[in-house]
Design a protein around this motif. Sequence first.
Motif, short mmCIF file in Angstrom:
data_model
loop_
_atom_site.label_atom_id
_atom_site.label_comp_id
_atom_site.label_asym_id
_atom_site.label_seq_id
_atom_site.Cartn_x
_atom_site.Cartn_y
_atom_site.Cartn_z
N ALA A 240 0.85 -1.20 0.00
CA ALA A 240 0.00 0.00 0.00
C ALA A 240 0.88 1.24 0.00
CB ALA A 240 -0.93 -0.01 1.21
N THR A 241 1.76 1.35 -0.98
CA THR A 241 2.75 2.42 -0.98
C THR A 241 2.10 3.78 -1.14
OG1 THR A 241 4.31 0.90 -1.98
CG2 THR A 241 4.85 3.23 -2.11
N HIS A 242 2.56 4.72 -0.31
CA HIS A 242 2.11 6.11 -0.42
C HIS A 242 2.77 6.72 -1.66
CE1 HIS A 242 1.02 10.11 1.03
NE2 HIS A 242 2.26 10.50 0.81
N HIS A 243 2.02 7.09 -2.67
CA HIS A 243 2.62 7.64 -3.87
C HIS A 243 1.82 8.83 -4.36
CE1 HIS A 243 -0.36 4.73 -5.41
NE2 HIS A 243 -0.44 5.51 -6.46
N VAL A 244 2.53 9.81 -4.89
CA VAL A 244 1.89 11.02 -5.38
C VAL A 244 2.42 11.34 -6.76
CG1 VAL A 244 1.45 11.97 -3.09
CG2 VAL A 244 3.62 12.44 -4.20
N ALA A 245 1.69 12.12 -7.48
CA ALA A 245 2.09 12.56 -8.81
C ALA A 245 1.31 13.83 -9.12
CB ALA A 245 1.80 11.47 -9.85
N THR A 246 1.64 14.47 -10.25
CA THR A 246 0.90 15.66 -10.66
C THR A 246 -0.35 15.23 -11.40
OG1 THR A 246 2.95 16.92 -10.81
CG2 THR A 246 1.02 17.80 -11.94
N ARG B 111 -10.73 1.93 11.90
CA ARG B 111 -10.49 0.53 12.27
C ARG B 111 -11.78 -0.21 12.59
NH1 ARG B 111 -6.68 0.18 17.14
NH2 ARG B 111 -7.65 2.15 17.72
N TYR B 112 -12.81 0.47 13.08
CA TYR B 112 -14.04 -0.19 13.48
C TYR B 112 -15.14 -0.02 12.44
CZ TYR B 112 -11.25 0.29 17.62
OH TYR B 112 -10.19 0.27 18.49
N ARG B 113 -14.88 0.83 11.47
CA ARG B 113 -15.79 1.03 10.33
C ARG B 113 -14.95 1.58 9.19
NH1 ARG B 113 -18.91 6.27 12.90
NH2 ARG B 113 -17.04 7.14 13.90
N MET B 114 -15.45 1.39 7.99
CA MET B 114 -14.78 1.91 6.81
C MET B 114 -15.84 2.32 5.81
SD MET B 114 -12.09 0.09 4.16
CE MET B 114 -10.64 0.54 5.12
N ALA B 115 -15.58 3.42 5.09
CA ALA B 115 -16.50 3.88 4.07
C ALA B 115 -15.71 4.18 2.80
CB ALA B 115 -17.26 5.13 4.52
N VAL B 116 -16.30 3.78 1.67
CA VAL B 116 -15.69 3.96 0.35
C VAL B 116 -16.73 4.58 -0.56
CG1 VAL B 116 -14.56 2.84 -1.60
CG2 VAL B 116 -14.23 1.93 0.71
N ALA B 117 -16.35 5.59 -1.33
CA ALA B 117 -17.26 6.21 -2.29
C ALA B 117 -16.46 6.60 -3.53
CB ALA B 117 -17.96 7.43 -1.70
N GLN B 118 -17.16 6.69 -4.65
CA GLN B 118 -16.50 6.99 -5.93
C GLN B 118 -17.13 8.20 -6.59
OE1 GLN B 118 -17.19 4.38 -9.37
NE2 GLN B 118 -14.98 4.24 -9.65
N ALA B 119 -16.29 9.00 -7.22
CA ALA B 119 -16.75 10.10 -8.07
C ALA B 119 -15.95 10.04 -9.36
CB ALA B 119 -16.54 11.44 -7.38
N ARG B 120 -16.61 10.33 -10.46
CA ARG B 120 -15.94 10.27 -11.76
C ARG B 120 -15.86 11.65 -12.39
NH1 ARG B 120 -14.88 5.32 -13.66
NH2 ARG B 120 -15.95 3.53 -12.74
N GLY B 121 -14.80 11.88 -13.16
CA GLY B 121 -14.62 13.16 -13.81
C GLY B 121 -13.78 13.00 -15.06
N THR B 122 -13.09 14.05 -15.43
CA THR B 122 -12.15 14.01 -16.55
C THR B 122 -10.79 14.43 -16.04
OG1 THR B 122 -12.76 16.28 -17.17
CG2 THR B 122 -13.94 14.49 -18.26
N SER B 123 -9.74 13.75 -16.49
CA SER B 123 -8.43 13.95 -15.89
C SER B 123 -7.44 14.51 -16.90
CB SER B 123 -7.90 12.63 -15.32
OG SER B 123 -7.68 11.70 -16.36
N ALA B 124 -6.39 15.08 -16.35
CA ALA B 124 -5.23 15.53 -17.12
C ALA B 124 -4.01 15.30 -16.26
CB ALA B 124 -5.36 17.02 -17.48
N GLY B 125 -2.87 15.16 -16.88
CA GLY B 125 -1.65 14.91 -16.12
C GLY B 125 -1.42 13.42 -15.96
N ALA B 126 -0.86 13.03 -14.84
CA ALA B 126 -0.53 11.63 -14.60
C ALA B 126 -1.80 10.80 -14.48
CB ALA B 126 0.31 11.50 -13.34
N LEU B 127 -1.62 9.48 -14.57
CA LEU B 127 -2.76 8.57 -14.54
C LEU B 127 -3.32 8.37 -13.15
CD1 LEU B 127 -1.63 5.81 -17.06
CD2 LEU B 127 -3.24 7.69 -17.44
N GLY B 128 -2.52 8.63 -12.11
CA GLY B 128 -3.04 8.37 -10.79
C GLY B 128 -2.19 8.95 -9.69
N ALA B 129 -2.79 9.02 -8.50
CA ALA B 129 -2.11 9.46 -7.29
C ALA B 129 -2.91 8.95 -6.11
CB ALA B 129 -2.00 10.98 -7.24
N ARG B 130 -2.22 8.78 -4.99
CA ARG B 130 -2.87 8.34 -3.76
C ARG B 130 -2.35 9.20 -2.63
NH1 ARG B 130 -2.39 2.16 -2.55
NH2 ARG B 130 -3.65 2.14 -4.45
N VAL B 131 -3.22 10.03 -2.06
CA VAL B 131 -2.82 10.94 -0.99
C VAL B 131 -3.88 10.91 0.11
CG1 VAL B 131 -1.46 12.49 -2.45
CG2 VAL B 131 -3.92 12.90 -2.17
#
Length: 360
Positions: free
Chosen positions: A117-123, A172-192
Amino acid sequence: MRSIGEMARSSGLSVSALRFYDGAGVLVPARVDPVNGYRWYGPEQLDEARLLAHLRRAGMPLADIRLVLAGWSSTETELVRRLLRTHLRRLERDLSDARGELSTVRALLDHRENPMATHHVATVRLTVGAPELAAALDAVRFAASTDPELPMLGGVLFDVEGESLHAVATDRYRMAVAQARGTSAGALGARVVVPSSLADAMRALLSDGGSVRLGVDGNQVTLEAGARQAAGPCLDHDFPDYRRLVRLPAGTRALVDVAAFRKAVETGPVRTAEAPEPGAGRCDLSVLKMAGDGTVAVRAEGDDDSDCVAVNRDFLLQALAAGARDELILEFGAPTAPVAIRRTDTEESFSILMPVRLDT
């Protein structure tokens, strides 16, 4: 591949324990034969099973073990180490034996180098509808941690992949996940990981509709809504591998009318138990059971508890509110497995609640 018997002999876990951890979604076999139901485990799962055996002998709760296993292959082990230290502070008895087990885990962690689960960032530049992003933040913000011992959980993960943004939060006792879609520019991904205070400032800019621009540049994240802007540094921590944490065994689903079910939970019977959060005292539990007709009932003290699952009532009410739908799907597995609260229109937005052990 190892059979369940071979895995038991090699890992120190019994066959019944392996079946239990499969049902709880903690250590799921790599393959289950569809004809005879035999479980088969991959080579990489032996180390995880041995780690699990050490942690359980030390009395670590399943909620924490999930996070330890999720971060097991990460080169950044801060979350795992903090979980170990927190658990040590909670132990009042058999501390000497527990220290021995946890020291073994620390030694194993020191020799692990393969990132998961590497912490990685990009533009990255992502244009997304303000209502979609607002809905995603509303769906997950309630689950962010406030525990100063675990700062990496004190925010919302923004996981950008192409034109998709996953927002994730957990305490740790609960987790929530949600998705939003848009249009991107720059790198393909980032995780922050966006601090909760900054996530709240971003949410305040999303009331006018239209589109907004989300930017990630190195360790800086910015949200622009017209002439207004919210920006700041991300948390300098890795977030656990949430994709692994939400891989739960398939359960039984029930469609619930949210207003009616919420009233049943608010006015229905509760039981009390020690809260899993350190220093939180006792908490109210709703004990849920799915009937044969697909309805979900709140059980009272003295009712048959077989096939029931107990969850923190406040957490359940918050998850129902965050779902923001007239109807939601409740998914139940084994009594030791998390309860999932899902939307009817997508599998990408959901929350899960860890079960709480009933006092005996």
